[in-house]
Write a protein that holds these residues in place. Structure first.
Motif, PDB file in Angstrom:
ATOM      1  N   ARG A 247       0.816  -1.222   0.000  1.00 26.55           N
ATOM      2  CA  ARG A 247       0.000   0.000   0.000  1.00 26.55           C
ATOM      3  C   ARG A 247       0.849   1.272   0.000  1.00 26.55           C
ATOM      4  NH1 ARG A 247      -3.917  -2.465   4.644  1.00 26.55           N
ATOM      5  NH2 ARG A 247      -4.873  -4.101   3.361  1.00 26.55           N
ATOM      6  N   VAL A 248       1.803   1.301  -0.895  1.00 27.83           N
ATOM      7  CA  VAL A 248       2.646   2.482  -1.068  1.00 27.83           C
ATOM      8  C   VAL A 248       1.980   3.398  -2.084  1.00 27.83           C
ATOM      9  CG1 VAL A 248       4.908   3.332  -1.785  1.00 27.83           C
ATOM     10  CG2 VAL A 248       4.719   1.147  -0.548  1.00 27.83           C
ATOM     11  N   PHE A 249       1.806   4.677  -1.744  1.00 30.29           N
ATOM     12  CA  PHE A 249       1.202   5.615  -2.688  1.00 30.29           C
ATOM     13  C   PHE A 249       2.124   5.763  -3.896  1.00 30.29           C
ATOM     14  CE2 PHE A 249      -1.051   7.342   1.134  1.00 30.29           C
ATOM     15  CZ  PHE A 249      -2.327   7.032   0.701  1.00 30.29           C
ATOM     16  N   PRO A 250       1.586   5.642  -5.119  1.00 26.32           N
ATOM     17  CA  PRO A 250       2.420   5.709  -6.327  1.00 26.32           C
ATOM     18  C   PRO A 250       2.874   7.130  -6.635  1.00 26.32           C
ATOM     19  CG  PRO A 250       0.112   5.480  -6.919  1.00 26.32           C
ATOM     20  CD  PRO A 250       0.172   5.359  -5.416  1.00 26.32           C
ATOM     21  N   ASP A 251       3.781   7.250  -7.604  1.00 24.98           N
ATOM     22  CA  ASP A 251       4.311   8.558  -7.995  1.00 24.98           C
ATOM     23  C   ASP A 251       3.217   9.494  -8.490  1.00 24.98           C
ATOM     24  OD1 ASP A 251       6.800   7.627  -7.351  1.00 24.98           O
ATOM     25  OD2 ASP A 251       7.347   7.099  -9.409  1.00 24.98           O
ATOM     26  N   ALA A 252       2.139   8.935  -9.022  1.00 23.97           N
ATOM     27  CA  ALA A 252       1.069   9.769  -9.570  1.00 23.97           C
ATOM     28  C   ALA A 252       0.399  10.626  -8.502  1.00 23.97           C
ATOM     29  CB  ALA A 252       0.021   8.888 -10.246  1.00 23.97           C
ATOM     30  N   VAL A 253       0.533  10.199  -7.228  1.00 21.80           N
ATOM     31  CA  VAL A 253      -0.032  10.986  -6.133  1.00 21.80           C
ATOM     32  C   VAL A 253       0.934  12.120  -5.834  1.00 21.80           C
ATOM     33  CG1 VAL A 253      -0.691  10.971  -3.703  1.00 21.80           C
ATOM     34  CG2 VAL A 253      -1.227   9.008  -5.160  1.00 21.80           C
ATOM     35  N   ASP A 254       0.536  13.329  -6.129  1.00 18.47           N
ATOM     36  CA  ASP A 254       1.443  14.471  -5.959  1.00 18.47           C
ATOM     37  C   ASP A 254       0.642  15.679  -5.491  1.00 18.47           C
ATOM     38  OD1 ASP A 254       3.716  16.001  -5.965  1.00 18.47           O
ATOM     39  OD2 ASP A 254       3.635  16.451  -8.113  1.00 18.47           O
ATOM     40  N   GLY A 256      -1.388  18.087  -2.395  1.00 16.57           N
ATOM     41  CA  GLY A 256      -2.648  17.893  -1.701  1.00 16.57           C
ATOM     42  C   GLY A 256      -2.536  16.934  -0.528  1.00 16.57           C
ATOM     43  N   TYR A 257      -3.701  16.441  -0.102  1.00 11.10           N
ATOM     44  CA  TYR A 257      -3.806  15.576   1.074  1.00 11.10           C
ATOM     45  C   TYR A 257      -2.961  14.305   0.930  1.00 11.10           C
ATOM     46  CZ  TYR A 257      -6.063  12.664   4.653  1.00 11.10           C
ATOM     47  OH  TYR A 257      -6.308  11.834   5.717  1.00 11.10           O
ATOM     48  N   PHE A 258      -3.146  13.563  -0.148  1.00 10.78           N
ATOM     49  CA  PHE A 258      -2.425  12.308  -0.323  1.00 10.78           C
ATOM     50  C   PHE A 258      -0.964  12.536  -0.688  1.00 10.78           C
ATOM     51  CE2 PHE A 258      -6.857  10.960  -0.967  1.00 10.78           C
ATOM     52  CZ  PHE A 258      -6.905   9.935  -0.034  1.00 10.78           C
ATOM     53  N   GLY A 259      -0.644  13.698  -1.245  1.00 12.34           N
ATOM     54  CA  GLY A 259       0.749  14.015  -1.508  1.00 12.34           C
ATOM     55  C   GLY A 259       1.547  14.105  -0.223  1.00 12.34           C
ATOM     56  N   ALA A 260       0.943  14.681   0.821  1.00 13.36           N
ATOM     57  CA  ALA A 260       1.607  14.759   2.128  1.00 13.36           C
ATOM     58  C   ALA A 260       1.818  13.360   2.706  1.00 13.36           C
ATOM     59  CB  ALA A 260       0.779  15.618   3.079  1.00 13.36           C
TER      60      ALA A 260
END
Length: 390
Positions: A247-254, A256-260
């Motif tokens: 459950r590692v957030f991918p690079d596409a998450v940049d 905002g909330y999930f970026g943090a």
């Protein structure tokens, strides 16, 4: 007989351990290997992940793939019925309620322990090429299997002349102490359990065919528990050949909330890389959908293993080894290519902070080292050997 490749997955509850185990088993079966995935987790979520019926006996769920959710109750009745009957009667004779007495006859962790003994039967059966085990969400079950010397003591003491003395003492105990001593059937069960413990320890410590893999999420608390489990597995001689960060957030998450959240995860991933080196660290992303069913499990396997073989032994040496003898301790830590000038040590509580060439690694020390402090260190053939004294 050729032993099957056996992989045990363990980790904190809720990290996706069952999904990773099922994904591994599906990939192995897809390669044409006769594979069984079995769950000793009392929560029994394997059936939900596979989206098929899974019972207490091995059942086919796909080509070359079988699944089993081990029934702790069935194993208790098979392995511990005579002892339970004796203990329950002793407690009832002392005024304990019958239902409470039945509950008290199961040793702590006993249901998990008996469930894991199913693994021994599968290893010895010769039916499987690969066995994947979804363990209960704790390292306690594996630690219970780490006392072969205690089991051997039981075999040598309790079942030698002592068992003959027990047989002679039974009528006296009932007449003068108003207590019944265990009968031959109960003693035979305890002896069989002790023998199985010794055999299970030998199976799990066979580094040519058996390894454990820790599953975690990139969260500080989860990583801390995984590091403690890793320490105890190493202490008892179990090989960890990989860790899986799920459950590692991918690079596409940049941004905002999930970026943090992703930034926090990246810092924790650096801790994982440093803390578990040189054990391989495998990653799986946080998917846009729940990981259940064949298609999603196959996606998960693809992310974790790529084109590699999930049944391969990914690391063949203990990354850290502990020894304790004569009031002194010893830690052997793999630090390939390090030079003496690169290494520094500091103990903080139950952690040993090792810095090598500017990089920091944290080793959680076992409880047996609580009264010891580092007394010296030396490099030896690609490893750092740390001595501990009072």
């Amino acid at each position: 007989m050729t032993l099957p490749r056996t992989i045990l997955y363990t980790g904190k509850g809720g990290v996706g351990k069952t999904s990773v185990a099922a994904a591994t088993a599906r990939r192995c079966a897809a390669d044409g290997r006769r594979t069984i995935v079995l769950s000793t987790d009392p929560a029994h979520s394997l059936a939900d992940v596979l989206e098929t019926e899974v019972g207490p006996a091995p059942a086919p769920v796909a080509e070359c793939l079988w699944a089993q959710q081990v029934s702790a109750q069935d194993e208790l009745e098979r392995q511990w019925s005579a002892v339970r009957a004796w203990l329950a009667q002793v407690l009832v004779d002392r005024g304990v309620d019958r239902i409470a007495a039945e509950e008290l006859t199961v040793p702590p962790g006993g249901d998990e322990l008996f469930s894991l003994l199913e693994l021994k039967r599968h290893v010895e059966s010769g039916e499987w090429d690969v066995i994947v085990v979804d363990c209960a969400p704790t390292g306690e079950t594996l630690r219970l299997l780490s006392f072969p010397e205690a089991a051997r003591w039981w075999l040598g003491k309790l079942f030698g002349r002592e068992s003959q003395l027990l047989a002679a003492a039974r009528p006296l105990a009932r007449a003068f102490l108003d207590v019944s001593l265990p009968d031959e059937a109960a003693l035979a069960e305890v002896q069989r359990l002790a023998e199985n413990l010794v055999a299970m320890h030998e199976i799990l410590c066979d580094r040519r065919s058996v390894s454990l893999r820790l599953v975690m999420t990139p969260d500080r608390v989860v990583i801390a528990e995984s590091m403690r489990t890793f320490t105890y597995l190493s202490l008892y001689g179990y090989l960890t050949d990989a860790v899986v960060v799920n459950r590692v957030f991918p690079d596409a998450v940049d941004g905002g909330y999930f970026g943090a959240w992703r930034e926090l995860q990246q810092r924790e991933l650096a801790r994982v890389d440093a803390g578990f080196a040189p054990v391989p660290v495998l990653q799986a992303p946080f998917f846009e959908a729940e990981v259940v069913g064949g298609a999603m499990l196959d996606r998960l396997a693809g992310e974790i293993f790529g084109t590699g073989d999930p049944a391969a032994l990914l690391h063949d040496d203990l990354a850290q080894e502990f020894e304790l003898s004569g009031g002194e301790g010893r830690l052997r830590l793999a630090v390939p290519f390090a030079r003496k000038a690169d290494v520094s040590l500091k103990r903080v509580g139950d952690e040993l902070i090792v810095r090598v060439d500017g990089r920091q690694r944290t080793v959680v020390l076992p409880a047996a080292f609580a009264g010891l402090r580092p007394a010296g260190a030396a490099l030896d053939d690609g490893a750092l050997v740390v001595r501990f004294g009072p």
